[in-house]
Write an enzyme that holds these catalytic residues in place. Structure first.
Site, short mmCIF file in Angstrom:
data_model
loop_
_atom_site.label_atom_id
_atom_site.label_comp_id
_atom_site.label_asym_id
_atom_site.label_seq_id
_atom_site.Cartn_x
_atom_site.Cartn_y
_atom_site.Cartn_z
N GLY A 12 0.91 -1.15 0.01
CA GLY A 12 0.10 0.37 0.42
C GLY A 12 0.93 1.35 0.18
CB SER A 13 3.99 1.84 -0.36
OG SER A 13 3.96 1.38 -1.90
CG ASN A 14 1.98 2.99 -5.93
OD1 ASN A 14 2.50 4.10 -6.30
ND2 ASN A 14 2.47 1.85 -5.82
CG LEU A 85 -2.33 -8.34 -6.65
CD1 LEU A 85 -0.99 -9.36 -5.67
CD2 LEU A 85 -0.88 -8.08 -8.02
CB ILE A 88 -11.18 -5.36 -12.56
CG1 ILE A 88 -10.41 -4.92 -11.70
CG2 ILE A 88 -12.63 -4.12 -12.77
CD1 ILE A 88 -10.78 -4.90 -10.12
CG ASN A 102 -3.59 -2.09 -12.64
OD1 ASN A 102 -3.03 -2.13 -11.87
ND2 ASN A 102 -3.07 -2.62 -13.59
CG HIS A 104 1.96 -4.01 -15.40
ND1 HIS A 104 1.04 -4.72 -15.00
CD2 HIS A 104 3.00 -3.84 -15.59
CE1 HIS A 104 2.02 -6.04 -14.76
NE2 HIS A 104 2.86 -5.39 -15.34
CG ASP A 145 -1.01 -6.11 -16.33
OD1 ASP A 145 -2.23 -4.96 -15.81
OD2 ASP A 145 -0.84 -7.04 -16.05
CD GLU A 174 5.23 1.38 -9.22
OE1 GLU A 174 4.20 1.06 -10.51
OE2 GLU A 174 4.97 1.43 -8.02
C1 GAR Z 1 3.35 -1.26 -7.95
O1 GAR Z 1 4.03 -1.84 -7.72
C2 GAR Z 1 2.57 -1.44 -8.36
O2 GAR Z 1 2.78 -1.06 -9.95
C3 GAR Z 1 2.57 -2.99 -8.72
O3 GAR Z 1 2.13 -4.25 -7.42
C4 GAR Z 1 2.54 -2.57 -6.30
C5 GAR Z 1 2.48 -2.51 -5.63
O4 GAR Z 1 3.51 -1.69 -4.30
N1 GAR Z 1 0.77 -3.79 -9.77
C6 GAR Z 1 1.27 -4.64 -10.16
O5 GAR Z 1 2.12 -5.82 -10.21
C7 GAR Z 1 -0.29 -5.17 -11.33
N2 GAR Z 1 0.10 -6.27 -11.45
P1 GAR Z 1 2.48 -1.02 -2.92
O6 GAR Z 1 1.51 -2.37 -2.59
O7 GAR Z 1 3.36 -0.57 -2.14
O8 GAR Z 1 2.02 -0.13 -3.87
#
Ligand code: GAR
Length: 187
Positions: A12-14, A85, A88, A102, A104, A145, A174
């Site tokens: 969940g850092s994003n 993950l 949808i 999303n 990626h 994707d 990101e």
């Molecule tokens: C992120 O790097 C995102 O791009 C990726 O998961 C990570 C989640 O990081 N998403 C995918 O791979 C989707 N196919 P976070 O939980 O620290 O935000």
């Protein structure tokens, strides 16, 4: 005020970064974070930051109980998948046309598709000795994707970079771009 709902399955850092970016904004608000994983670190982050967070299981998500109705109750202007993950459903896509995006962690159409997420992507990029990688922000359609691309940004890879180094570079992209793209879509 435009309303953002975030779906996340992991760290969940994003989600945290997006929330922090819009904190105090007059135009955009993160109203909820939804997760399919009870143990996901994103729930700890939400608690710390005071973001309303909700857990749902597979039945609530895919069963007849109506995830669309749950989602509608948040009245989102944009649904943001940030490390989410599960696939949808068509019903959710149809209920929120062009309102689900999303991120990626690669330059789609490369390194996308089912099973390609997080560190698996960066390991594959490293394995193939790619000279660059990046991020893709795209609309969500019925296939993993494959929705229309909204934004991409690139970063160079050094031969000495490990998969973890690549992951860090991608995360930086990101954090820099995802909130701005969300803002642009909503304002
Ligand atoms: C992120 O790097 C995102 O791009 C990726 O998961 C990570 C989640 O990081 N998403 C995918 O791979 C989707 N196919 P976070 O939980 O620290 O935000």
């Amino acid at each position: 005020m435009k309303r953002v709902v975030i779906l996340a399955s992991g760290s969940g850092s994003n989600a945290e970064n997006i929330f922090s970016y819009f904190k105090g904004s007059d135009t955009v608000e993160v109203v909820a974070v939804l997760t399919n994983k009870k143990t996901a670190k994103v729930l700890d982050r939400c608690e710390k930051l005071g973001i309303p967070a909700y857990f749902f299981n597979r039945e609530a998500f895919s069963g007849p109980s109506g995830f669309v109705e749950i989602m509608k109750s948040f009245r989102p202007d944009l649904i943001v998948l940030a490390g989410f993950l599960w696939k949808i459903s068509s019903s959710l896509i149809n209920a929120f046309p062009n309102k689900i995006i999303n991120i990626h962690p690669a330059l789609l159409p490369k390194y996308g598709g089912k099973g390609m997420y997080g560190s698996k992507v960066h390991e594959a990029v490293k394995e193939n000795s790619e000279a660059e990688t990046g991020i893709t922000i795209h609309y969500v359609n019925e296939n993993y994707d494959e929705g229309a691309i909204i934004f991409q940004a690139k970063t160079a890879i050094n031969t000495s970079d490990t998969a973890d180094d690549i992951a860090q570079k991608v995360h930086q992209l990101e954090y820099e771009h995802f909130p701005k793209v969300i803002e642009k879509l909503l304002t």
